[in-house]
Structures are given as C-alpha cells and as structure tokens.
Enzyme design. Structure first.
Site, PDB file in Angstrom:
ATOM      1  N   GLU A   1      -7.448  -0.177   4.910  1.00 58.37           N
ATOM      2  CA  GLU A   1      -6.361  -0.366   4.798  1.00 58.37           C
ATOM      3  C   GLU A   1      -5.582  -0.795   6.177  1.00 58.37           C
ATOM      4  O   GLU A   1      -4.692  -1.706   6.275  1.00 58.37           O
ATOM      5  CB  GLU A   1      -5.513   0.982   4.382  1.00 58.37           C
ATOM      6  CG  GLU A   1      -5.853   1.461   3.005  1.00 58.37           C
ATOM      7  CD  GLU A   1      -5.190   2.847   2.710  1.00 58.37           C
ATOM      8  OE1 GLU A   1      -5.304   3.061   1.386  1.00 58.37           O
ATOM      9  OE2 GLU A   1      -5.301   3.627   3.685  1.00 58.37           O
TER      10      GLU A   1
ATOM     11  N   ASP B   1       0.889  -1.313  -0.039  1.00 64.10           N
ATOM     12  CA  ASP B   1      -0.120   0.034  -0.012  1.00 64.10           C
ATOM     13  C   ASP B   1       0.893   1.249   0.118  1.00 64.10           C
ATOM     14  O   ASP B   1       1.955   1.104   0.328  1.00 64.10           O
ATOM     15  CB  ASP B   1      -1.079   0.006   1.299  1.00 64.10           C
ATOM     16  CG  ASP B   1      -2.148   0.831   1.185  1.00 64.10           C
ATOM     17  OD1 ASP B   1      -2.204   1.701   0.279  1.00 64.10           O
ATOM     18  OD2 ASP B   1      -3.242   0.617   1.734  1.00 64.10           O
TER      19      ASP B   1
HETATM   20  C1  5RP Z   1      -5.445   6.024   0.821  1.00 70.18           C
HETATM   21  C2  5RP Z   1      -3.952   5.971   1.223  1.00 70.18           C
HETATM   22  C3  5RP Z   1      -3.088   6.026   0.274  1.00 70.18           C
HETATM   23  O1  5RP Z   1      -1.969   4.749   0.058  1.00 70.18           O
HETATM   24  C4  5RP Z   1      -1.981   7.162   0.513  1.00 70.18           C
HETATM   25  O2  5RP Z   1      -2.948   8.450   0.477  1.00 70.18           O
HETATM   26  C5  5RP Z   1      -1.135   7.517  -0.644  1.00 70.18           C
HETATM   27  O3  5RP Z   1      -1.531   7.965  -2.158  1.00 70.18           O
HETATM   28  P1  5RP Z   1      -0.797   8.119  -3.185  1.00 70.18           P
HETATM   29  O4  5RP Z   1      -0.095   6.887  -3.554  1.00 70.18           O
HETATM   30  O5  5RP Z   1      -1.937   8.429  -4.154  1.00 70.18           O
HETATM   31  O6  5RP Z   1       0.205   9.302  -2.778  1.00 70.18           O
HETATM   32  O7  5RP Z   1      -3.539   5.965   2.539  1.00 70.18           O
HETATM   33  O8  5RP Z   1      -6.009   6.077   2.064  1.00 70.18           O
END
Ligand code: 5RP
Length: 231
Positions: A107, A85
């Site tokens: 998540e 993630d």
């Molecule tokens: C979503 C998240 C994402 O992983 C986090 O915001 C990072 O996003 P990005 O890869 O677009 O920068 O926690 O809830």
C-alpha cells in the site's frame, strides 16, 4: 455487521470511483472499504470505462480479476495516476495510520508512486489524535524478536499478529507487530524511530500522503482536499 458503517464505506467508495478516468492506472487498495471501491470500479469497467489496476494485496488482485479489471504487475506499470485505499485512523492534519489488513508495504509503495491518492472511509476513522488503533509494524521474521524488544524498550507494547493459530504472514512473507503506544506518544516520531530499526520493513504511518479523503458520514459523503500533501 454495522449497516450504517457499511453504507458509509460504500458511499465513500462510490465518490472516489468518480475520480477514475479513461486510460488511467489505478492503485487498488485493500480491506473492506477498498473492496467496495473495487466492486464499484469493476461495475464501471463493465459499463465501458477503461483503466488498468495495480493491486496492493493478493485479495484485492483476486477480486479485481474476478470482475474483469485488467491488472498490471509492477514492472508493467508506468505511471500510477491514482491510488484509492482505506485507512485505520486519520487525524485533522490528514496524517494516517494503515495496515490493519496487513497490506501496508504494498500500500505504501503504490501510494508513494501515485500522482494522486484518495483515502476512503466511514466516519469512525476520523480521529482527534492518532494512537487508539494498534500501530502495525512489518518485520522480517528473523528480526522480529529484536524489533519487539526494542519497541518494548520505548515503553510501548508490541504484540505479534496471529491468524489461524499461527503467526500472521504478509503477502511478502513477513510478520506484523501491532504496537500500542503510551498515551500522548507522538506517532510520527515513534514511527520514524521504529522505521530505523534493522529488521523493520515498513510501518503503518502514512504521514500526509493523501491528496484528498472521501469519508461517508451520517450527513452524506464529505470529500476533503489535503493542503499539506507530502509524498
Ligand atoms: C489494509 C489497510 C486497510 O486499508 C485498512 O485496514 C482499512 O480497512 P477497512 O477498510 O477494512 O476498515 O490498511 O492494510
């Protein structure tokens, strides 16, 4: 679009995809970096690497399904071998803040069940100190005004997240408050205080949950192991 940043996200996603092995169940993250991961994982699935996915958001679910990745519902998933993630901020102690994309609840559930967790990112996410990114707090709609007042009483500034001119709703039908803390606030302590307020469902503080990170940088991908991992 910042091409350098996108390239770094893509490189990090590719490096993390190397940890997906035959037969695994993979927690699929949310956000732009995770979309690169899901595309890369979909490509590898098409090339004969078999695994199952469990998605942390409807967006990720749709993308993964469109790429032919077989998806599991929570009641079907046994072990989650690996979750991959994105993050919004991470410090040198591997403490992370997430939830910029609004998927923090699922998540955190997936990351807490996963045997291994990899956070993927471009180098802008690596920070000396957490706190610049507005801190996401998911609340049930009824509790939001109360939680908002209590957070303001802590000396922080909570703002209700909006989307398309109305209150943003998470996949679970909740609101998000984005909180700006005063400088030098200890985010882990503040997160614990907020987590204990009735009406709060979850916060974007992910402590030291990851096993490792993969960060795209101007000098290539850096994979770093987290010696403090605490689930
Ligand atoms: C979503 C998240 C994402 O992983 C986090 O915001 C990072 O996003 P990005 O890869 O677009 O920068 O926690 O809830």
């Amino acid at each position: 679009m910042d091409h350098k940043k996108e390239q770094q996200k893509q490189q990090a996603a590719r490096a993390a995809a190397d940890y997906i092995k035959e037969g695994m169940t993979i927690g699929l993250g949310s956000g732009t970096t995770s979309r690169y991961l899901i595309r890369e994982a979909g490509k590898r699935y098409g090339q004969g690497l078999h695994f199952y996915g469990i998605a942390t958001s409807r967006d990720s679910e749709q993308l993964a399904a469109s790429l032919g990745i077989p998806l599991l519902e929570p009641e079907q998933a046994g072990k989650i071998h690996l979750a991959i993630d994105g993050v919004d901020e991470i410090d040198r102690e591997f403490r992370a803040v997430k939830g910029g994309g609004g998927a923090l609840l699922r998540e955190k559930i997936i990351a807490s069940w996963a045997e291994e967790v990899i956070w993927i990112m471009d180098e802008s996410k690596l920070v000396e100190r957490l706190g610049a990114f507005p801190f996401p707090v998911e609340t049930v709609p009824f509790g939001m005004p109360f939680v908002k007042r209590r957070i303001a009483d802590m000396g922080a500034v909570p703002a209700l997240r909006m989307g398309d001119g109305k209150s943003y709703l998470t996949d679970s039908g909740n609101f998000i408050l984005d909180v700006q803390f005063a400088e030098n606030t200890d985010i882990s302590q503040a997160a614990e205080q907020i987590r204990n307020m009735p009406g709060v469902v979850e916060t974007g503080y992910f402590g030291q949950m990851c096993s490792r990170i993969a960060a795209g940088t101007s000098s290539g991908v850096k994979v770093m192991e987290n010696p403090h991992r605490a689930v």
